[in-house]
Enzyme design. Structure first.
Site, PDB file in Angstrom:
ATOM      1  N   CYS A  72     -11.773   8.247   5.597  1.00  0.00           N
ATOM      2  CA  CYS A  72     -11.270   7.927   4.349  1.00  0.00           C
ATOM      3  C   CYS A  72     -10.381   6.583   4.572  1.00  0.00           C
ATOM      4  CB  CYS A  72     -10.282   8.945   3.890  1.00  0.00           C
ATOM      5  SG  CYS A  72      -9.472   8.154   2.412  1.00  0.00           S
TER       6      CYS A  72
ATOM      7  N   ILE B 234     -22.647   6.571   4.257  1.00  0.00           N
ATOM      8  CA  ILE B 234     -21.251   5.851   4.639  1.00  0.00           C
ATOM      9  C   ILE B 234     -20.054   6.406   3.652  1.00  0.00           C
ATOM     10  CG2 ILE B 234     -22.056   3.903   5.818  1.00  0.00           C
ATOM     11  CD1 ILE B 234     -21.546   2.358   3.161  1.00  0.00           C
TER      12      ILE B 234
ATOM     13  N   ASN C  76     -14.027  14.651   7.217  1.00  0.00           N
ATOM     14  CA  ASN C  76     -14.002  13.524   6.821  1.00  0.00           C
ATOM     15  C   ASN C  76     -12.973  12.735   7.824  1.00  0.00           C
ATOM     16  OD1 ASN C  76     -13.616  11.250   5.446  1.00  0.00           O
ATOM     17  ND2 ASN C  76     -12.850  11.897   3.485  1.00  0.00           N
TER      18      ASN C  76
ATOM     19  N   LYS D 232     -15.309  18.403  -2.969  1.00  0.00           N
ATOM     20  CA  LYS D 232     -14.218  17.541  -2.988  1.00  0.00           C
ATOM     21  C   LYS D 232     -13.588  17.979  -1.730  1.00  0.00           C
ATOM     22  CE  LYS D 232     -10.098  15.458  -5.464  1.00  0.00           C
ATOM     23  NZ  LYS D 232     -10.308  14.290  -4.279  1.00  0.00           N
TER      24      LYS D 232
HETATM   25  O1  RRO Z   1      -9.374  10.522  -1.673  1.00  0.00           O
HETATM   26  C1  RRO Z   1      -9.553   9.293  -1.490  1.00  0.00           C
HETATM   27  O2  RRO Z   1      -8.821   8.189  -1.601  1.00  0.00           O
HETATM   28  C2  RRO Z   1     -10.977   8.968  -0.777  1.00  0.00           C
HETATM   29  C3  RRO Z   1     -11.551   9.631   0.366  1.00  0.00           C
HETATM   30 BR1  RRO Z   1     -10.357  11.083   1.076  1.00  0.00          BR
HETATM   31  C4  RRO Z   1     -12.722   9.436   1.046  1.00  0.00           C
HETATM   32  O3  RRO Z   1     -12.851   9.761   1.923  1.00  0.00           O
HETATM   33  N1  RRO Z   1     -13.243   8.021   0.442  1.00  0.00           N
HETATM   34  C5  RRO Z   1     -12.800   7.592  -0.900  1.00  0.00           C
HETATM   35  O4  RRO Z   1     -13.542   6.681  -1.172  1.00  0.00           O
HETATM   36  N2  RRO Z   1     -11.550   8.049  -1.389  1.00  0.00           N
END
Ligand code: RRO
Length: 304
Positions: A133, A192, A130, A44
């Protein structure tokens, strides 16, 4: 069939990885199965400082998938180093590659968190940046929304580590952004991330999440993801890890035929914690059915 693959310097015993944010820090799944069956795990995402994330509800079910607005709840990299370091070592020693995802709101935050990974470097195999997001977006666009922005992140981070760098990409403009990242030294691409969406409960007239929008994942995005992987694979020479709605070995096989070197299991980990080893077994069976001796014979091997 020899299932071993190399994802941009990450030597995996098989192509199965886990998608960040759906697999905790890995040890949470050890009670269900031996995690070292998998080729790699992606932990995570971690940021420079702790974040609480968004208020509940931050996950909901949709037809053929789910939606989240977690907002990257995470303990910050200092706490992470203290608590997860020994598990990383243990898993690497068992032959499963550990990929650590880094998240940030800005290029400077990404620099700050990657700088803190120096002492972790001996314990892990790669970093995944990342830049996609959908829930951290400021002004509606993720950090790496354009080729120029994506290149800027990679240019700033590349000199800071000798670890392989993967980049988690949004399902947008993947050929151009992929080329920009490759030019700046990315070792591989993961795509993706979830699809930005919204869901409204019409009886209460409220969003089903505490935010108006969230990231949609699961089977509903699988064929978008396969198409994006195929498009990106035409454009770059670096390897791709396909992610999006993989629930069976055949779903994983589709990504490989479209040009992915590895495949991550995401939302399926939440539906059924045993998904990843089952998908690996099914993928292996499929590869055997294809009469090849090496999985590489199947990468990008689809025909029109
Ligand atoms: O933590 C999130 O809200 C989140 C992240 Br960082 C991401 O890269 N993709 C996602 O679906 N949720």
């Amino acid at each position: 069939v020899d299932m071993a693959v190399n994802l941009g310097g990450i030597a995996m015993k098989n192509p199965i990885n886990t998608a960040a944010g759906t697999f905790g820090y890995g040890w949470q799944f050890e009670g269900f199965y031996d995690v070292s069956q998998l080729g790699a795990i992606t932990m995570k995402g971690v940021a420079r400082v702790p974040w609480d994330g968004n208020p509940a509800p931050r996950m909901c079910e949709l037809t053929s998938g789910m939606m989240n607005s977690v907002g990257l709840a995470n303990p910050g990299i200092d706490a992470f180093v203290d608590h997860v370091g020994s598990y990383m070592d243990e898993l690497e020693n068992r032959g499963t590659r550990v990929i650590m995802q880094m998240a940030a709101h800005s290029v400077q935050e990404m620099v700050d968190v990657v700088e803190r990974t120096e002492e972790l470097a001996p314990h892990i195999s790669a970093l995944e940046l990342n830049i996609s997001c959908p829930n951290l977006a400021r002004g509606g666009t993720p950090l790496g929304a354009t080729p120029r922005q994506a290149a800027e992140v990679m240019r700033a981070v590349r000199p800071l580590t000798t670890l392989p760098l993967l980049v988690k990409m949004a399902p947008v403009n993947v050929a151009e952004i992929g080329r920009a990242l490759e030019a700046e030294g990315a070792n591989g691409l993961t795509l993706i991330n979830s699809l930005s969406g919204m869901s409204i409960d019409v009886h209460t007239r409220r969003s089903r999440l505490s935010k108006p929008t969230g990231g949609m994942s699961g089977p509903l995005c699988h064929n978008v993801a396969v198409r994006m992987v195929w498009e990106c694979a035409q454009a770059v020479r670096i390897p791709i890890c396909g992610v999006g709605g993989v629930e069976t070995g055949e779903d994983a096989a589709e990504f490989i035929l479209a040009g992915a070197t590895a495949v991550s299991v995401g939302s399926a980990n939440l539906y059924d914690p045993m998904s990843a080893p089952r998908i690996l077994a099914e993928l292996t069976k499929w590869a055997e059915s294809q009469g090849v001796s090496d999985i590489h014979e199947l990468i990008g091997a689809f025909e029109c």
